[in-house]
Design a protein around this motif. Structure first.
Motif, PDB file in Angstrom:
ATOM      1  N   ALA A 203       0.843  -1.211   0.000  1.00 55.60           N
ATOM      2  CA  ALA A 203       0.000   0.000   0.000  1.00 55.60           C
ATOM      3  C   ALA A 203       0.867   1.246   0.000  1.00 55.60           C
ATOM      4  CB  ALA A 203      -0.914   0.001   1.224  1.00 55.60           C
ATOM      5  N   GLY A 204       0.557   2.171  -0.920  1.00 50.93           N
ATOM      6  CA  GLY A 204       1.306   3.417  -1.021  1.00 50.93           C
ATOM      7  C   GLY A 204       2.586   3.318  -1.822  1.00 50.93           C
ATOM      8  N   GLN A 205       2.901   2.140  -2.335  1.00 48.72           N
ATOM      9  CA  GLN A 205       4.124   1.955  -3.109  1.00 48.72           C
ATOM     10  C   GLN A 205       3.807   1.892  -4.597  1.00 48.72           C
ATOM     11  OE1 GLN A 205       6.124  -1.553  -1.704  1.00 48.72           O
ATOM     12  NE2 GLN A 205       6.127  -0.886   0.440  1.00 48.72           N
ATOM     13  N   PRO A 206       4.785   2.180  -5.448  1.00 45.80           N
ATOM     14  CA  PRO A 206       4.551   2.052  -6.893  1.00 45.80           C
ATOM     15  C   PRO A 206       4.239   0.607  -7.264  1.00 45.80           C
ATOM     16  CG  PRO A 206       6.529   3.342  -6.463  1.00 45.80           C
ATOM     17  CD  PRO A 206       6.118   2.753  -5.146  1.00 45.80           C
ATOM     18  N   PHE A 207       3.386   0.433  -8.235  1.00 49.42           N
ATOM     19  CA  PHE A 207       3.019  -0.911  -8.690  1.00 49.42           C
ATOM     20  C   PHE A 207       4.243  -1.627  -9.239  1.00 49.42           C
ATOM     21  CE2 PHE A 207       1.719  -3.777 -12.120  1.00 49.42           C
ATOM     22  CZ  PHE A 207       0.885  -4.636 -11.431  1.00 49.42           C
TER      23      PHE A 207
ATOM     24  N   GLN B  68      -2.861  10.282  -4.856  1.00 49.68           N
ATOM     25  CA  GLN B  68      -1.740   9.407  -5.178  1.00 49.68           C
ATOM     26  C   GLN B  68      -1.405   9.521  -6.662  1.00 49.68           C
ATOM     27  OE1 GLN B  68       0.029   7.734  -3.071  1.00 49.68           O
ATOM     28  NE2 GLN B  68      -1.245   7.724  -1.224  1.00 49.68           N
ATOM     29  N   PRO B  69      -0.130   9.467  -6.994  1.00 57.11           N
ATOM     30  CA  PRO B  69       0.254   9.490  -8.412  1.00 57.11           C
ATOM     31  C   PRO B  69      -0.281   8.256  -9.132  1.00 57.11           C
ATOM     32  CG  PRO B  69       2.147   9.899  -6.986  1.00 57.11           C
ATOM     33  CD  PRO B  69       1.041   9.441  -6.099  1.00 57.11           C
ATOM     34  N   ALA B  70      -0.509   8.388 -10.400  1.00 58.10           N
ATOM     35  CA  ALA B  70      -0.968   7.252 -11.200  1.00 58.10           C
ATOM     36  C   ALA B  70       0.058   6.126 -11.128  1.00 58.10           C
ATOM     37  CB  ALA B  70      -1.182   7.680 -12.654  1.00 58.10           C
ATOM     38  N   GLY B  71      -0.440   4.902 -10.986  1.00 62.93           N
ATOM     39  CA  GLY B  71       0.452   3.743 -10.890  1.00 62.93           C
ATOM     40  C   GLY B  71       0.811   3.377  -9.467  1.00 62.93           C
TER      41      GLY B  71
ATOM     42  N   MET C 294      -2.871  -8.920  -4.493  1.00 61.97           N
ATOM     43  CA  MET C 294      -3.958  -8.409  -5.328  1.00 61.97           C
ATOM     44  C   MET C 294      -4.201  -6.957  -4.934  1.00 61.97           C
ATOM     45  SD  MET C 294      -4.775 -11.055  -7.134  1.00 61.97           S
ATOM     46  CE  MET C 294      -4.851 -12.837  -7.133  1.00 61.97           C
ATOM     47  N   VAL C 295      -4.044  -6.035  -5.888  1.00 58.98           N
ATOM     48  CA  VAL C 295      -4.069  -4.622  -5.528  1.00 58.98           C
ATOM     49  C   VAL C 295      -4.940  -3.816  -6.475  1.00 58.98           C
ATOM     50  CG1 VAL C 295      -1.740  -4.764  -4.549  1.00 58.98           C
ATOM     51  CG2 VAL C 295      -2.029  -4.095  -6.943  1.00 58.98           C
ATOM     52  N   ALA C 296      -5.343  -2.633  -5.975  1.00 53.12           N
ATOM     53  CA  ALA C 296      -5.990  -1.613  -6.801  1.00 53.12           C
ATOM     54  C   ALA C 296      -4.969  -0.501  -7.023  1.00 53.12           C
ATOM     55  CB  ALA C 296      -7.237  -1.077  -6.106  1.00 53.12           C
ATOM     56  N   VAL C 297      -4.889  -0.030  -8.261  1.00 55.38           N
ATOM     57  CA  VAL C 297      -3.862   0.937  -8.648  1.00 55.38           C
ATOM     58  C   VAL C 297      -4.517   2.271  -8.991  1.00 55.38           C
ATOM     59  CG1 VAL C 297      -1.944   1.393 -10.224  1.00 55.38           C
ATOM     60  CG2 VAL C 297      -2.458  -0.946  -9.528  1.00 55.38           C
ATOM     61  N   ALA C 298      -3.884   3.347  -8.554  1.00 53.33           N
ATOM     62  CA  ALA C 298      -4.415   4.688  -8.808  1.00 53.33           C
ATOM     63  C   ALA C 298      -4.293   5.042 -10.287  1.00 53.33           C
ATOM     64  CB  ALA C 298      -3.671   5.708  -7.957  1.00 53.33           C
ATOM     65  N   LYS C 299      -5.277   5.804 -10.743  1.00 54.97           N
ATOM     66  CA  LYS C 299      -5.204   6.355 -12.090  1.00 54.97           C
ATOM     67  C   LYS C 299      -5.656   7.807 -12.035  1.00 54.97           C
ATOM     68  CE  LYS C 299      -9.842   5.180 -13.798  1.00 54.97           C
ATOM     69  NZ  LYS C 299     -10.600   4.542 -14.892  1.00 54.97           N
ATOM     70  N   THR C 300      -5.280   8.573 -13.026  1.00 57.05           N
ATOM     71  CA  THR C 300      -5.633   9.986 -13.076  1.00 57.05           C
ATOM     72  C   THR C 300      -7.132  10.143 -13.306  1.00 57.05           C
ATOM     73  OG1 THR C 300      -3.463  10.468 -14.015  1.00 57.05           O
ATOM     74  CG2 THR C 300      -5.145  12.169 -14.214  1.00 57.05           C
TER      75      THR C 300
END
Length: 212
Positions: A145-149, A165-168, A189-195
């Motif tokens: 959590a909170g780390q780049p993918f 959070q930045p994208a990715g 299994m993660v959810a990733v931020a997007k713009t």
């Protein structure tokens, strides 16, 4: 009066060397001191070359045997190191269920019910003990959590719009991942931020094609 006559039959010893004596015969020269003929020199060169070839072959054989021994040792160590892989995978759902049980108990419910809080504390203790046992055998949890993918450790199952959070960036962990001695055992299994869509730059209008 002393008799100077020598006994009859006794002869005087003669010197074996010296000026008046007989010359000592010279020792015969050894074969090693004799100059080698052309054929002998050629045979010696052939034998020396054969010795060198055999020596090189023996050294290469020793080196290959040592490499084989090292490879076998590495394979044995690898097999011992990762022998728990299947067992570890079977244990991961147990850790998942303990975490789900804790997340299913609201904090205010624990505060209002001492019995429920005691139960939750027991589940937390069990979860910590299980995590300690797994880690003792080289099994570690991946919490990104909170780390780049990272596709080597994570598996993205969804994207979420985020302005914080930045994208990715991983914004939510749906299921923890695990490694065994540094090797991936199960991806997180993660959810990733997007713009957000409204923050995305508007597409430029297409240029009008020149008429006829």
């Amino acid at each position: 009066m002393t008799d100077d006559k020598k006994p009859v039959g006794e002869t005087e010893a003669k010197p074996t060397n010296g000026a008046g004596g007989a010359e000592t015969s010279a020792a015969p020269e050894s074969s090693a001191d004799l100059p080698a003929s052309g054929a002998e020199a050629e045979r010696i060169a052939e034998l020396e070359a054969e010795i060198k070839t055999l020596t090189d072959q023996a050294l290469r054989a020793l080196a290959e045997a040592e490499n084989t021994r090292r490879r076998a040792q590495r394979e044995i160590e690898e097999n011992n190191k990762y022998a728990l892989t299947n067992f570890a995978r079977e244990m991961l759902p147990v850790a998942d269920n303990l975490r789900r049980a804790l997340e299913a108990i609201p904090a205010d419910a624990r505060a209002a019910d001492k019995a429920l809080d005691s139960f939750a504390q027991g589940v937390e203790l069990t979860e910590r003990e299980l995590a300690a046992v797994l880690e003792r055998f080289g099994i570690k949890r991946v919490e990104p959590a909170g780390q780049p993918f990272d596709h080597n450790l994570h598996q993205a199952v969804m994207q979420m719009e985020s302005v914080d959070q930045p994208a990715g960036t991983v914004v939510q962990v749906l299921q923890s991942g695990y490694t065994l001695h540094g090797r991936l055992l199960r991806p997180a299994m993660v959810a990733v931020a997007k713009t957000p869509a409204e923050a995305a730059p508007a597409s430029l209008p297409e240029e009008a094609e020149p008429s006829g």
